[in-house]
Design a protein around this motif. Structure first.
Motif, PDB file in Angstrom:
ATOM      1  N   ALA A  65     -11.129  33.788  -3.289  1.00 36.13           N
ATOM      2  CA  ALA A  65     -10.998  33.691  -1.862  1.00 36.13           C
ATOM      3  C   ALA A  65     -12.610  33.282  -1.165  1.00 36.13           C
ATOM      4  N   VAL A  66     -12.541  32.277  -0.554  1.00 35.96           N
ATOM      5  CA  VAL A  66     -13.939  32.015   0.082  1.00 35.96           C
ATOM      6  C   VAL A  66     -14.218  32.981   1.316  1.00 35.96           C
ATOM      7  N   ILE A  67     -15.018  33.669   1.387  1.00 39.36           N
ATOM      8  CA  ILE A  67     -15.327  34.337   2.368  1.00 39.36           C
ATOM      9  C   ILE A  67     -16.520  34.026   3.459  1.00 39.36           C
ATOM     10  N   GLY A  68     -17.546  32.821   2.679  1.00 40.35           N
ATOM     11  CA  GLY A  68     -18.519  32.432   3.777  1.00 40.35           C
ATOM     12  C   GLY A  68     -19.226  31.221   3.202  1.00 40.35           C
ATOM     13  N   LEU A 117     -21.365  28.520  -1.359  1.00 42.17           N
ATOM     14  CA  LEU A 117     -20.038  29.223  -1.109  1.00 42.17           C
ATOM     15  C   LEU A 117     -20.037  30.493  -1.608  1.00 42.17           C
ATOM     16  N   VAL A 118     -19.563  31.518  -0.948  1.00 42.91           N
ATOM     17  CA  VAL A 118     -19.386  32.940  -1.304  1.00 42.91           C
ATOM     18  C   VAL A 118     -18.046  33.379  -1.267  1.00 42.91           C
ATOM     19  N   VAL A 119     -17.584  33.722  -2.574  1.00 43.12           N
ATOM     20  CA  VAL A 119     -15.991  34.030  -2.705  1.00 43.12           C
ATOM     21  C   VAL A 119     -16.163  35.393  -3.364  1.00 43.12           C
ATOM     22  N   THR A 120     -14.846  35.855  -3.518  1.00 43.36           N
ATOM     23  CA  THR A 120     -14.618  37.162  -4.009  1.00 43.36           C
ATOM     24  C   THR A 120     -13.435  36.835  -4.995  1.00 43.36           C
ATOM     25  N   LEU A 172     -12.545  41.685 -10.080  1.00 42.58           N
ATOM     26  CA  LEU A 172     -13.931  42.374  -9.753  1.00 42.58           C
ATOM     27  C   LEU A 172     -14.133  43.113  -8.788  1.00 42.58           C
ATOM     28  N   THR A 173     -13.340  42.797  -7.626  1.00 45.57           N
ATOM     29  CA  THR A 173     -13.499  43.476  -6.346  1.00 45.57           C
ATOM     30  C   THR A 173     -12.999  44.829  -6.586  1.00 45.57           C
ATOM     31  N   ALA A 174     -11.923  44.892  -7.088  1.00 49.06           N
ATOM     32  CA  ALA A 174     -11.090  46.380  -7.378  1.00 49.06           C
ATOM     33  C   ALA A 174     -12.149  47.070  -8.289  1.00 49.06           C
ATOM     34  N   ILE A 219     -21.101  47.946  -4.065  1.00 44.10           N
ATOM     35  CA  ILE A 219     -20.566  47.017  -3.327  1.00 44.10           C
ATOM     36  C   ILE A 219     -21.359  45.656  -3.205  1.00 44.10           C
ATOM     37  N   VAL A 220     -22.607  45.842  -3.395  1.00 39.11           N
ATOM     38  CA  VAL A 220     -23.460  44.709  -3.355  1.00 39.11           C
ATOM     39  C   VAL A 220     -23.239  43.456  -4.281  1.00 39.11           C
ATOM     40  N   GLY A 221     -22.444  43.716  -5.288  1.00 38.23           N
ATOM     41  CA  GLY A 221     -22.042  43.102  -6.375  1.00 38.23           C
ATOM     42  C   GLY A 221     -20.710  42.280  -6.012  1.00 38.23           C
ATOM     43  N   VAL A 222     -19.984  42.705  -5.151  1.00 39.36           N
ATOM     44  CA  VAL A 222     -18.748  41.868  -4.760  1.00 39.36           C
ATOM     45  C   VAL A 222     -18.732  40.650  -4.795  1.00 39.36           C
ATOM     46  N   PRO A 223     -19.538  40.198  -3.625  1.00 38.75           N
ATOM     47  CA  PRO A 223     -19.553  38.729  -3.362  1.00 38.75           C
ATOM     48  C   PRO A 223     -20.185  37.916  -4.361  1.00 38.75           C
ATOM     49  N   ILE A 224     -19.660  36.745  -5.017  1.00 38.20           N
ATOM     50  CA  ILE A 224     -19.970  35.774  -5.793  1.00 38.20           C
ATOM     51  C   ILE A 224     -20.439  34.519  -5.065  1.00 38.20           C
ATOM     52  N   ARG A 225     -21.826  34.145  -5.427  1.00 38.88           N
ATOM     53  CA  ARG A 225     -22.246  32.969  -4.916  1.00 38.88           C
ATOM     54  C   ARG A 225     -22.242  31.845  -5.926  1.00 38.88           C
ATOM     55  N   VAL A 226     -21.823  30.699  -4.993  1.00 38.91           N
ATOM     56  CA  VAL A 226     -21.658  29.227  -5.987  1.00 38.91           C
ATOM     57  C   VAL A 226     -22.635  28.334  -5.009  1.00 38.91           C
ATOM     58  N   GLY A 227     -23.662  27.895  -5.805  1.00 37.08           N
ATOM     59  CA  GLY A 227     -24.547  26.809  -5.097  1.00 37.08           C
ATOM     60  C   GLY A 227     -24.070  25.489  -5.326  1.00 37.08           C
ATOM     61  N   VAL A 228     -24.255  24.580  -4.109  1.00 35.44           N
ATOM     62  CA  VAL A 228     -23.675  23.214  -4.323  1.00 35.44           C
ATOM     63  C   VAL A 228     -24.916  22.230  -3.624  1.00 35.44           C
ATOM     64  N   LYS A 229     -25.025  21.158  -4.309  1.00 35.19           N
ATOM     65  CA  LYS A 229     -25.997  20.185  -3.707  1.00 35.19           C
ATOM     66  C   LYS A 229     -25.215  18.862  -3.361  1.00 35.19           C
TER      67      LYS A 229
END
Length: 295
Positions: free
Chosen positions: A51-54, A67-70, A74-76, A86-96
């Motif tokens: 799920a994209v959250i940001g 892109l920030v996803v959950t 992992l969230t559960a 909670i700080v580790g729940v968002p997963i970040r994906v870099g794009v160029k």
């Protein structure tokens, strides 16, 4: 018998002694411009159940976005552990803009963030990592090596901060609701030249995490990231997280070093004002004040 025991010990040692890097490269997506590349990466992630959250496109780092996803499992697992997990729940994906994709090595980051609780979430971490690799491609790791057993107590060097050090920003007499409202309101007002990238609020567990863009041209991410390397774009954005009635932000001599563990001391010196200026921004977003001084 001695050989069997020695072999078992060696296997156990190798299990915990392996080095990890903070990021993986994925397969390239159609590029040409950042909007096109991010849309292509987002489509892959959504199709795989993320799920994209940001979405974050730092104005000071042109041609780079995050892109920030959950991921539900992992969230559960992390919210089940609770607290600062909670700080580790968002997963970040870099794009160029050229279509290059990178993403977090979840084992690296979760060993650091969960520390002694990593074993409780290891299955979920590995499952989410597998889904990321399947969705985006399993390329080579990069970003600098840290031994797995060093990540729970990670610090760049003696005298620098670890996970908990200098992280508390403010306590709210009105509790969790006051904390969330204060941070939301201040991000909406762009306090300290910040902006909201994402939010994830779990009222029933009194946990929340907010992605914070730091857009100050003199002290924000566009300044310091360009000094030390924008290839690590999946390190962004920074985060403020709430546990019950307290707000936290990981101190930059920890958070930045964790994201750029291969930096030399000379490179760190080039951004010497970053740790305290960043914490000052986070403190203002939390509705408090910060008067720390760079060591």
């Amino acid at each position: 018998m001695k050989k069997i025991v020695f072999g078992a010990l060696l296997a156990l040692f190798s299990l915990f002694a392996h080095a990890l890097q903070p990021y993986f490269y994925g397969d390239k997506v159609p590029g040409g411009d950042l909007k096109t590349a991010m849309a292509a990466a987002e489509q892959k992630l959504a199709a795989a159940g993320f799920a994209v959250i940001g979405r974050h496109t730092p104005p000071g780092i042109p041609g780079h976005g995050t892109l920030v996803v959950t991921e539900p499992g992992l969230t559960a697992a992390l919210t089940g552990i609770g607290g600062k997990a909670i700080v580790g729940v968002p997963i970040r994906v870099g794009v160029k803009a050229d279509g290059t994709v990178s993403y977090l090595n979840l084992e690296y980051w979760q060993r650091a963030f969960l520390r002694n609780d990593y074993g409780k979430a290891e299955g979920a971490v590995k499952a989410a990592a597998g889904k990321l690799a399947q969705a985006l491609g399993s390329g080579k790791p990069f970003g600098g090596e840290v031994k797995a057993e060093d990540l729970p107590g990670y610090r760049y060097m003696a005298g620098m901060e670890r996970f908990d050090d200098k992280s508390e920003l403010k306590t709210y007499p009105g509790g969790f609701d006051e904390a969330v409202k204060t941070i939301r309101d201040n991000l909406a007002k762009n306090v300290a030249k910040t902006a909201k990238v994402y939010e994830l609020v779990l009222p029933d567990k009194k946990l929340a995490v907010f992605g914070v863009a730091t857009n100050d041209p003199e002290d924000g991410e566009g300044w310091w990231v360009n000094k030390i390397g924008s290839e690590h774009i999946a390190a962004l954005p920074w985060e403020i997280f709430v546990v019950d009635n307290k707000a936290y932000a990981l101190f930059a001599r920890y958070r930045t070093a964790l994201a750029w563990p291969d930096l030399g001391m000379f490179q760190f010196m080039k951004i010497g004002s970053h740790p305290d200026s960043n914490q000052g921004m986070m403190a203002k977003v939390a509705g408090g004040a910060y008067e720390g001084k760079t060591q």
